[in-house]
Design a protein around this motif. Sequence first.
Motif, PDB file in Angstrom:
ATOM      1  N   VAL A 127      23.999 131.919  29.176  1.00  0.00           N
ATOM      2  CA  VAL A 127      23.394 132.586  28.022  1.00  0.00           C
ATOM      3  C   VAL A 127      23.648 131.795  26.741  1.00  0.00           C
ATOM      4  O   VAL A 127      22.766 131.669  25.878  1.00  0.00           O
ATOM      5  CB  VAL A 127      23.945 134.024  27.884  1.00  0.00           C
ATOM      6  N   LEU A 128      24.851 131.231  26.584  1.00  0.00           N
ATOM      7  CA  LEU A 128      25.189 130.533  25.345  1.00  0.00           C
ATOM      8  C   LEU A 128      24.234 129.377  25.066  1.00  0.00           C
ATOM      9  O   LEU A 128      23.886 129.114  23.915  1.00  0.00           O
ATOM     10  CB  LEU A 128      26.627 129.996  25.398  1.00  0.00           C
ATOM     11  N   GLN A 129      23.825 128.681  26.103  1.00  0.00           N
ATOM     12  CA  GLN A 129      22.971 127.520  25.909  1.00  0.00           C
ATOM     13  C   GLN A 129      21.579 127.883  25.379  1.00  0.00           C
ATOM     14  O   GLN A 129      20.860 127.010  24.893  1.00  0.00           O
ATOM     15  CB  GLN A 129      22.817 126.748  27.224  1.00  0.00           C
ATOM     16  N   ARG A 130      21.219 129.151  25.451  1.00  0.00           N
ATOM     17  CA  ARG A 130      19.872 129.570  25.050  1.00  0.00           C
ATOM     18  C   ARG A 130      19.833 130.108  23.619  1.00  0.00           C
ATOM     19  O   ARG A 130      18.778 130.513  23.141  1.00  0.00           O
ATOM     20  CB  ARG A 130      19.360 130.632  26.019  1.00  0.00           C
ATOM     21  N   LYS A 131      20.979 130.089  22.897  1.00  0.00           N
ATOM     22  CA  LYS A 131      21.056 130.705  21.575  1.00  0.00           C
ATOM     23  C   LYS A 131      21.041 129.655  20.466  1.00  0.00           C
ATOM     24  O   LYS A 131      21.786 128.668  20.518  1.00  0.00           O
ATOM     25  CB  LYS A 131      22.348 131.537  21.471  1.00  0.00           C
ATOM     26  N   ARG A 132      20.208 129.922  19.438  1.00  0.00           N
ATOM     27  CA  ARG A 132      20.148 129.009  18.292  1.00  0.00           C
ATOM     28  C   ARG A 132      21.334 129.211  17.351  1.00  0.00           C
ATOM     29  O   ARG A 132      21.812 128.263  16.744  1.00  0.00           O
ATOM     30  CB  ARG A 132      18.844 129.239  17.502  1.00  0.00           C
ATOM     31  N   VAL A 133      21.769 130.477  17.216  1.00  0.00           N
ATOM     32  CA  VAL A 133      22.856 130.795  16.293  1.00  0.00           C
ATOM     33  C   VAL A 133      23.922 131.590  17.041  1.00  0.00           C
ATOM     34  O   VAL A 133      23.613 132.593  17.710  1.00  0.00           O
ATOM     35  CB  VAL A 133      22.351 131.618  15.084  1.00  0.00           C
ATOM     36  N   LEU A 134      25.151 131.150  16.909  1.00  0.00           N
ATOM     37  CA  LEU A 134      26.297 131.873  17.455  1.00  0.00           C
ATOM     38  C   LEU A 134      27.202 132.256  16.293  1.00  0.00           C
ATOM     39  O   LEU A 134      27.481 131.432  15.419  1.00  0.00           O
ATOM     40  CB  LEU A 134      27.074 131.000  18.438  1.00  0.00           C
ATOM     41  N   VAL A 135      27.648 133.516  16.278  1.00  0.00           N
ATOM     42  CA  VAL A 135      28.472 133.995  15.164  1.00  0.00           C
ATOM     43  C   VAL A 135      29.767 134.596  15.706  1.00  0.00           C
ATOM     44  O   VAL A 135      29.747 135.385  16.669  1.00  0.00           O
ATOM     45  CB  VAL A 135      27.728 135.069  14.337  1.00  0.00           C
ATOM     46  N   PHE A 136      30.856 134.210  15.086  1.00  0.00           N
ATOM     47  CA  PHE A 136      32.160 134.811  15.382  1.00  0.00           C
ATOM     48  C   PHE A 136      32.667 135.410  14.079  1.00  0.00           C
ATOM     49  O   PHE A 136      33.237 134.709  13.236  1.00  0.00           O
ATOM     50  CB  PHE A 136      33.132 133.762  15.912  1.00  0.00           C
ATOM     51  N   ALA A 137      32.425 136.712  13.894  1.00  0.00           N
ATOM     52  CA  ALA A 137      32.860 137.400  12.679  1.00  0.00           C
ATOM     53  C   ALA A 137      34.276 137.930  12.921  1.00  0.00           C
ATOM     54  O   ALA A 137      34.489 139.119  13.151  1.00  0.00           O
ATOM     55  CB  ALA A 137      31.897 138.522  12.332  1.00  0.00           C
ATOM     56  N   THR A 138      35.215 137.018  12.884  1.00  0.00           N
ATOM     57  CA  THR A 138      36.602 137.368  13.157  1.00  0.00           C
ATOM     58  C   THR A 138      37.506 136.393  12.436  1.00  0.00           C
ATOM     59  O   THR A 138      37.046 135.460  11.771  1.00  0.00           O
ATOM     60  CB  THR A 138      36.880 137.370  14.668  1.00  0.00           C
ATOM     61  N   HIS A 139      38.791 136.617  12.584  1.00  0.00           N
ATOM     62  CA  HIS A 139      39.766 135.760  11.913  1.00  0.00           C
ATOM     63  C   HIS A 139      39.929 134.433  12.650  1.00  0.00           C
ATOM     64  O   HIS A 139      39.987 134.399  13.879  1.00  0.00           O
ATOM     65  CB  HIS A 139      41.131 136.444  11.857  1.00  0.00           C
ATOM     66  N   GLY A 140      39.997 133.362  11.886  1.00  0.00           N
ATOM     67  CA  GLY A 140      40.393 132.076  12.444  1.00  0.00           C
ATOM     68  C   GLY A 140      41.891 131.895  12.241  1.00  0.00           C
ATOM     69  O   GLY A 140      42.411 132.155  11.155  1.00  0.00           O
ATOM     70  N   LEU A 141      42.581 131.499  13.277  1.00  0.00           N
ATOM     71  CA  LEU A 141      44.035 131.342  13.201  1.00  0.00           C
ATOM     72  C   LEU A 141      44.411 129.866  13.271  1.00  0.00           C
ATOM     73  O   LEU A 141      43.857 129.117  14.076  1.00  0.00           O
ATOM     74  CB  LEU A 141      44.718 132.107  14.342  1.00  0.00           C
ATOM     75  N   MET A 142      45.345 129.491  12.431  1.00  0.00           N
ATOM     76  CA  MET A 142      45.821 128.116  12.408  1.00  0.00           C
ATOM     77  C   MET A 142      47.083 128.003  13.254  1.00  0.00           C
ATOM     78  O   MET A 142      47.674 129.006  13.661  1.00  0.00           O
ATOM     79  CB  MET A 142      46.099 127.694  10.965  1.00  0.00           C
ATOM     80  N   VAL A 143      47.487 126.789  13.495  1.00  0.00           N
ATOM     81  CA  VAL A 143      48.700 126.527  14.259  1.00  0.00           C
ATOM     82  C   VAL A 143      49.877 127.245  13.602  1.00  0.00           C
ATOM     83  O   VAL A 143      50.090 127.141  12.395  1.00  0.00           O
ATOM     84  CB  VAL A 143      48.976 125.013  14.329  1.00  0.00           C
ATOM     85  N   GLY A 144      50.616 128.020  14.402  1.00  0.00           N
ATOM     86  CA  GLY A 144      51.801 128.693  13.901  1.00  0.00           C
ATOM     87  C   GLY A 144      51.572 130.088  13.357  1.00  0.00           C
ATOM     88  O   GLY A 144      52.536 130.791  13.040  1.00  0.00           O
ATOM     89  N   GLU A 145      50.310 130.535  13.249  1.00  0.00           N
ATOM     90  CA  GLU A 145      50.065 131.879  12.706  1.00  0.00           C
ATOM     91  C   GLU A 145      50.427 132.981  13.688  1.00  0.00           C
ATOM     92  O   GLU A 145      50.565 134.141  13.295  1.00  0.00           O
ATOM     93  CB  GLU A 145      48.618 132.027  12.244  1.00  0.00           C
TER      94      GLU A 145
END
Length: 1003
Positions: free
Chosen positions: A846-864
């Motif tokens: 399914v992912l390969q068929r999508k023009r836009v992918l959205v992750f409306a969530t927190h991005g975590l850095m190393v050590g968080e």
Amino acid sequence: MKNNYIFQQEKTIFWILKFVLAAYFTFIGLSALAQDIDEPESEIRQLSGQERTRLQEILNKPIDLGALKIDLERLINEKIQAAMQLGDRKAEEEAMQLALEHIATPGAINNVARIERDKHNYAKAVELHKKSLNLVGEIWKPFYMAHIAYDYHLWWKNADSEEWISNAKEVIARINSNRMNQVQQRAFLRSQRFVYWVLSLIERRNGRLPQAIDASDNAEKLARRAYQIQLPSDKPIDRTSLTNDVSQSLALKVFSYRSAGRLVEAENALRDYLRFAKEVDLTPLEKSGIYQASSSLRIAQRDFVQAQRFGDKSLELFLAAGRKEYEVGARNRMSAIAAAYAGQLQWDKAQQYFDRIDQSFKERRTINNAPYPFDRGYVALGRGQFSDAVTLFDRVRKSNIKTFGEGHYFVAQSSGLQGVALWRQDKLELREQALSLLEAAVSDLVHPKNADFLDSFAYRPEIRQTIISTYIEALLQTRSPQIANALGLADWLKAGTTQEAMADAAVRAAAQTQGLADLVRQEQDAKNEIKGLRDYLSGQAGNAQSTLPEIAAQMRERINALEKNRLELQSKIKAAFPGYERLVRPLPPQIDEIAKALQPSEALIFLMPEIKGVHVWAVTTKGGQPDTRHHWVDWPLQTLTKDIAALRQPLEALGETGTVKPFPNALALTLYQKLLAPLAGDLKGQSQWIIAASGPLARIPFSLLQVQAAQGSNSARWLIDQVALTHVPNVGSWLSLRSLPRNVKPDQPLLAWGDPSFKPAQAINSVVTPSASVVRAVRSAPKESDTDLEKDIIRHDNLYHEIPPLPETREELIQLARALQASPSDLILGSQATRMSVLNANKSGVLQRKRVLVFATHGLMVGELPGLAQPALAMAANGEETRNPLSPLLTLEDVLGLKLNSDWVVLSACNTAAGDGKGEEALSGLARGFFYAGSRSMLVTHWAVESESAKELTTKTFAHFTQSTSAPKAESLRQAIIQVKADPRYSHPVFWAPYVLVGDSLR
């Protein structure tokens, strides 16, 4: 008696802690000479004067050789124990020889075999160990077999070593422990533990690092099981032996993780050891060893402040135990503290510790025989003592050539820094020599054969930066035509900031790719074996004495064969999987490559801050040929860093305090005037700018630079008003994107994940509309604030559940779906927004068929989160987070395994480019990961965003993208920004500037 001689067999825990520190120094290239790491502490516990006198009397007392055998055995063993406690090696050997002659017990024979082993008399050691093997019962046979395997291991007879370990495991398998009493069970557990302890060393030598870790883990488990069995007849020496088994195994586990570069797990193993230390009440001297190893790991993790604190604590405990500064243990600790200060650029404080080391010697040390020459050279360079630095680095360079061979990374480091020191003397007669060393060093640093070292270990990035920036400076001053391609070197430096995480994640992700997995496994096995061999050659892998010449020759021959095989494997990987090759072994891009990829309307602008100022390159095409401009900005790194922090401060305040603070307009104007205005004439007609910035400049979106200050009723003019901007993590990854073939365009508009439930009990299915705007931010895990490791054991059972929810992202995704004419079923929300839902969508195609992918969530850095060693996205809780808070995360490794064909990946709500430096690395890692997976671009944020303005900006961006089918993506973002900032509510840059397009702007 068996417990007594078994205790004598096994080296003190300080040997292993010394190995951890030694391996750290080898890996970074510091203290590269074998003699820099001397003998470990010979005593575990400090003896009182009265106890020392008593033990000496035992040594001096003659033994009646005509006594009964049982009394003779007791007296001789008392002598052996006294010699060991006093650290009198000669007396210990004499007593053991006496035991062999008069009481030929297995223990006595084993002790003499150990002496012969330490003298490199491996044939004699094997003979004696085999003799003792015939005298023991079945339970202890694996223990003695492991000793024979260890003899062969040090003798470099690998096949024999592995055969004896295999024999020992066969004996273990046929023994039925269910019929044993407690005494026998404990003895059998200890016997098995030593087998796995030796097996771990063998596996590490052979480059099988995961197996080495497993073996050390088994050794720890067996040691703990034995420790739990307490008998009424136990004596203090019995409990000491059992304690030592557990300590040794935990320390080996630390060493095994450390050798594999798994620093977070190495630290967790250290914490396990600390917990055990609290149970058994270790002495200050023993705790000092723990802090010493902790300090070395902190240096490896670039936490230099904490490394210095732990180092100070280790030295404090060491001296409090009655040890002296002239002892090797104190000198090693002071050297590590100096390295921690060097990492903080506190050169004078670092030198103070080397001065203390020198004062501890009775004889005067000169620069030609002082220990820790690499460390000293680096500090001398920092202090401007260039002549001393030249001498020290020349010494290290010659030693490294002898150990590692020409072209090795460590040789390039030392020769490059020698060239830096020569160039900095600013003497005409030294220029040619300096330039020759710098050129050769740079050529070797960027060579694919040294890609294994392109990481952020300790201050290795600063060393690369120093060498390459000095080389660029030399090219400028000598007016070399090579200056144009110096941009490629600067870009290579930028790529290295996340190289270790990228390479490690790529290797693991490769296991999912048919055809690539086996090639990568073979190449990694060869790499690990080469590293193990080189550690032994340099004397840093735990071998107490230098390697025998004939064994060293065998090692070098094996290294040559492995390197040849590895090159062949790399050629196959490059031919079949070029994307993977570029990830793990990037090369500097050439100007011709860059120009060929540029469109007529595009300009590439590369900015590289260094200590004294900023290099700025601009590349365009004219008449089909590259046109390169370079200018130098006198803006010292320390000042620039402060200025960027001042620029970000009011922008970060929204996430920290929820308030909007005045923006420093004058500073935003100064940045443009200094950095870009000198190139304005060369950039006329280029409406699309591609920005590649490093250092502090990577922590700001260039859209907020002002090209003209506000005048009267006229508003300020921003750079984004004039040109569309695309940011790239590095030029190499952008070139890869431009070269990606795209045979089939995705036919579906959107797939989005939002409002993930970080708490299982969280209300997740109802749409929540906040009553007021919300600022999206996530708090970091607690950081250490003092030097007490015991307070540093974080309880994180519910840490994942404390991540702030994001209910407002539901409405944003609904609006986004409307703008893209997508179905509500394309939104995965609440408890459904899990890591597995992403992986399953990937597996189904399914992912390969999508023009836009959205992750409306927190991005975590190393050590968080505790143990988080790579950037990640926080997805919905999965029930495992109470045991492992990392289990719900979509990690960089997961991203590398995705198969995408998208135009955009949107990281909405992610503070993925935070201003502390780690955000730059997190953004670079995630971006390169999504690009490798097949996405063309990303929309990310530089600081915590406010929900309403974020919704406006993202929906307007995609509305323009959908309606203007030929416009570059950066132009869609530019138009959205212009509309949002025109709204008086959102005129402050905090609302419209956080979003940047990263990647390729072309559709």
